[in-house]
Scaffold this motif. Structure first.
Motif, PDB file in Angstrom:
ATOM      1  N   ARG A  12       0.823  -1.215   0.000  1.00 42.17           N
ATOM      2  CA  ARG A  12       0.000   0.000   0.000  1.00 42.17           C
ATOM      3  C   ARG A  12       0.858   1.266   0.000  1.00 42.17           C
ATOM      4  O   ARG A  12       0.333   2.366   0.004  1.00 42.17           O
ATOM      5  N   SER A  13       2.154   1.090   0.017  1.00 43.46           N
ATOM      6  CA  SER A  13       3.049   2.238   0.105  1.00 43.46           C
ATOM      7  C   SER A  13       2.881   3.182  -1.087  1.00 43.46           C
ATOM      8  O   SER A  13       2.841   4.409  -0.921  1.00 43.46           O
ATOM      9  N   THR A  14       2.760   2.627  -2.275  1.00 44.52           N
ATOM     10  CA  THR A  14       2.615   3.475  -3.465  1.00 44.52           C
ATOM     11  C   THR A  14       1.350   4.308  -3.390  1.00 44.52           C
ATOM     12  O   THR A  14       1.359   5.505  -3.718  1.00 44.52           O
ATOM     13  N   ALA A  15       0.246   3.698  -2.951  1.00 41.89           N
ATOM     14  CA  ALA A  15      -1.026   4.430  -2.831  1.00 41.89           C
ATOM     15  C   ALA A  15      -0.912   5.546  -1.797  1.00 41.89           C
ATOM     16  O   ALA A  15      -1.442   6.649  -1.992  1.00 41.89           O
ATOM     17  N   VAL A  16      -0.215   5.272  -0.703  1.00 43.20           N
ATOM     18  CA  VAL A  16      -0.032   6.281   0.337  1.00 43.20           C
ATOM     19  C   VAL A  16       0.780   7.452  -0.191  1.00 43.20           C
ATOM     20  O   VAL A  16       0.413   8.626  -0.018  1.00 43.20           O
ATOM     21  N   ARG A  61      -6.577   6.412   6.964  1.00 43.56           N
ATOM     22  CA  ARG A  61      -7.429   5.413   7.602  1.00 43.56           C
ATOM     23  C   ARG A  61      -8.185   4.609   6.543  1.00 43.56           C
ATOM     24  O   ARG A  61      -8.385   3.401   6.695  1.00 43.56           O
ATOM     25  N   THR A  62      -8.618   5.277   5.474  1.00 45.02           N
ATOM     26  CA  THR A  62      -9.299   4.582   4.388  1.00 45.02           C
ATOM     27  C   THR A  62      -8.387   3.528   3.756  1.00 45.02           C
ATOM     28  O   THR A  62      -8.840   2.449   3.371  1.00 45.02           O
ATOM     29  N   LEU A  63      -7.110   3.838   3.683  1.00 42.89           N
ATOM     30  CA  LEU A  63      -6.143   2.881   3.140  1.00 42.89           C
ATOM     31  C   LEU A  63      -5.789   1.779   4.132  1.00 42.89           C
ATOM     32  O   LEU A  63      -5.035   0.860   3.795  1.00 42.89           O
ATOM     33  N   GLY A  64      -6.293   1.864   5.336  1.00 45.27           N
ATOM     34  CA  GLY A  64      -6.037   0.834   6.332  1.00 45.27           C
ATOM     35  C   GLY A  64      -4.673   0.906   6.975  1.00 45.27           C
ATOM     36  O   GLY A  64      -4.226  -0.063   7.609  1.00 45.27           O
ATOM     37  N   VAL A  65      -4.006   2.050   6.834  1.00 44.13           N
ATOM     38  CA  VAL A  65      -2.668   2.191   7.400  1.00 44.13           C
ATOM     39  C   VAL A  65      -2.701   2.111   8.915  1.00 44.13           C
ATOM     40  O   VAL A  65      -1.759   1.620   9.550  1.00 44.13           O
ATOM     41  N   ASP A  66      -3.785   2.590   9.528  1.00 44.21           N
ATOM     42  CA  ASP A  66      -3.870   2.561  10.988  1.00 44.21           C
ATOM     43  C   ASP A  66      -3.951   1.146  11.538  1.00 44.21           C
ATOM     44  O   ASP A  66      -3.579   0.900  12.686  1.00 44.21           O
ATOM     45  N   LYS A  67      -4.427   0.197  10.731  1.00 42.05           N
ATOM     46  CA  LYS A  67      -4.573  -1.172  11.208  1.00 42.05           C
ATOM     47  C   LYS A  67      -3.379  -2.058  10.830  1.00 42.05           C
ATOM     48  O   LYS A  67      -2.954  -2.896  11.621  1.00 42.05           O
ATOM     49  N   SER A  68      -2.858  -1.905   9.623  1.00 47.16           N
ATOM     50  CA  SER A  68      -1.752  -2.770   9.178  1.00 47.16           C
ATOM     51  C   SER A  68      -0.401  -2.078   9.226  1.00 47.16           C
ATOM     52  O   SER A  68       0.622  -2.703   8.975  1.00 47.16           O
TER      53      SER A  68
END
Length: 340
Positions: A12-16, A61-68
């Protein structure tokens, strides 16, 4: 401005990075591939102006960074950067007016724990205020106001009610509902101990006390003072300018009333104890109501400010206000007037 340290999973790094790079409120983006070990992922560093921080955090948070992965934010005290200046101009409103909900929730949520330190500080403040009541000494009252930690749970309760976080509401009510009775009970014991030592006596409570007599005589102004104190305290929290002055402003309406309850109970002056309890409850309710209304007004007002930047365009799965993007592009294309 806030500095964000983000651990993004590799997939998900690229999307972030794309999301951060596309937002004109974000600057100083740095990517460290594979630098994170726990949790594993890429480390992304960036600075974001407070006016755009809520949108960025919501996108993460939408990208789920807070969880993963993880997101850590810190305030930036000094910034010497033309890029940061452009980001500030590209964002709506002013940073001091922006409410970063994750920031205030984190800040106030830490104050809801019924810890030994919280109970000790509240007890010490109440004991000091109890002595001040008997001596009718405003200097000691001020000392008690500085020590009192009770605005933390009051602010957290206001934020939790606006965002409806039931767990935080329960913790805040517990901190207040248990903290004040314990502080009052221990202040009763300290009053008896000081009386036994011959340092104080009942006549001091029954004597004329022009400075502190108002504490157990609630009236309409009690609500007004508590309400205004709540507004000032919440504005200080949301604008990231809280300090000892806020504690002074808030505690004047709570700790002295609790102390007067304890001293009056210790000497069996129950009408004064009842009046002090009413004063305390009025002040606590006024502060919470003021905090909730202040947050609601700030949220509505900020929505109106950002509405001027509405008609959002899409950047991937995210929406950006076109005026923000247009301003950022204009600033980037403009010649550097400081050169030469």
């Amino acid at each position: 401005m806030l500095h964000l340290r983000i651990i993004a999973p590799t997939d998900r790094s690229t999307a972030v990075v794309d999301m951060l790079s596309a937002d004109p409120a974000v600057t100083h983006v740095i990517v460290l591939p594979g630098a994170a070990r726990s949790p594993r992922g890429d480390v992304v560093l960036c600075d974001v102006v407070r006016e755009g921080a809520d949108e960025v955090l919501a996108a993460l948070r939408t990208l789920g960074v807070d969880k993963s992965g993880g997101v850590v934010g810190d305030g930036v005290d000094i910034t010497l950067s033309a890029s940061a200046d452009r980001a500030a101009r590209a964002a709506p409103g002013l940073g001091t007016d922006a409410v970063v909900w994750d920031e205030i929730a984190q800040k106030t949520g830490e104050e809801t724990r019924l810890s030994a330190t919280y109970l000790l500080l509240l007890t010490l403040a109440t004991v000091i205020a109890g002595i001040a009541v008997l001596l009718d000494q405003p200097i000691l009252i001020i000392g008690a106001m500085v020590v009192g930690p009770e605005f933390g749970p009051l602010a957290a309760l206001s934020v939790a009610l606006v965002r409806w976080r039931r767990q935080v509401v329960r913790r805040s009510v517990l901190a207040l509902g248990v903290g004040f009775p314990i502080a009052i009970a221990l202040t009763v014991l300290s009053t008896w101990a000081l009386d036994g030592a011959g340092l104080i006596d009942k006549s001091m409570l029954l004597a004329e006390r022009p400075v502190t007599d108002f504490i157990w005589r609630p009236d309409a102004l009690s609500w007004v003072v508590g309400f205004l104190a709540g507004v000032a305290g919440m504005l200080s929290v949301t604008s990231n300018r809280s300090g000892s002055l806020v504690g002074v402003l808030i505690s004047v309406t709570t700790v002295p009333a609790a102390a007067n309850v304890a001293v009056a109970l210790a000497y069996g002056v129950f009408p004064e104890a009842v009046g002090s309890v009413v004063q305390l409850l009025i002040n606590l309710c006024a502060i919470v109501v003021a905090g909730v209304l202040t947050l609601l007004v700030q949220r509505l007002w900020w929505e109106r400010v950002t509405a001027r930047w509405s008609g959002a365009i899409r950047v991937g799965r995210f929406r950006l206000a076109p005026r923000r993007a247009a301003v950022a592009e204009t600033e980037a294309a403009a010649p550097d007037r400081t050169a030469g």
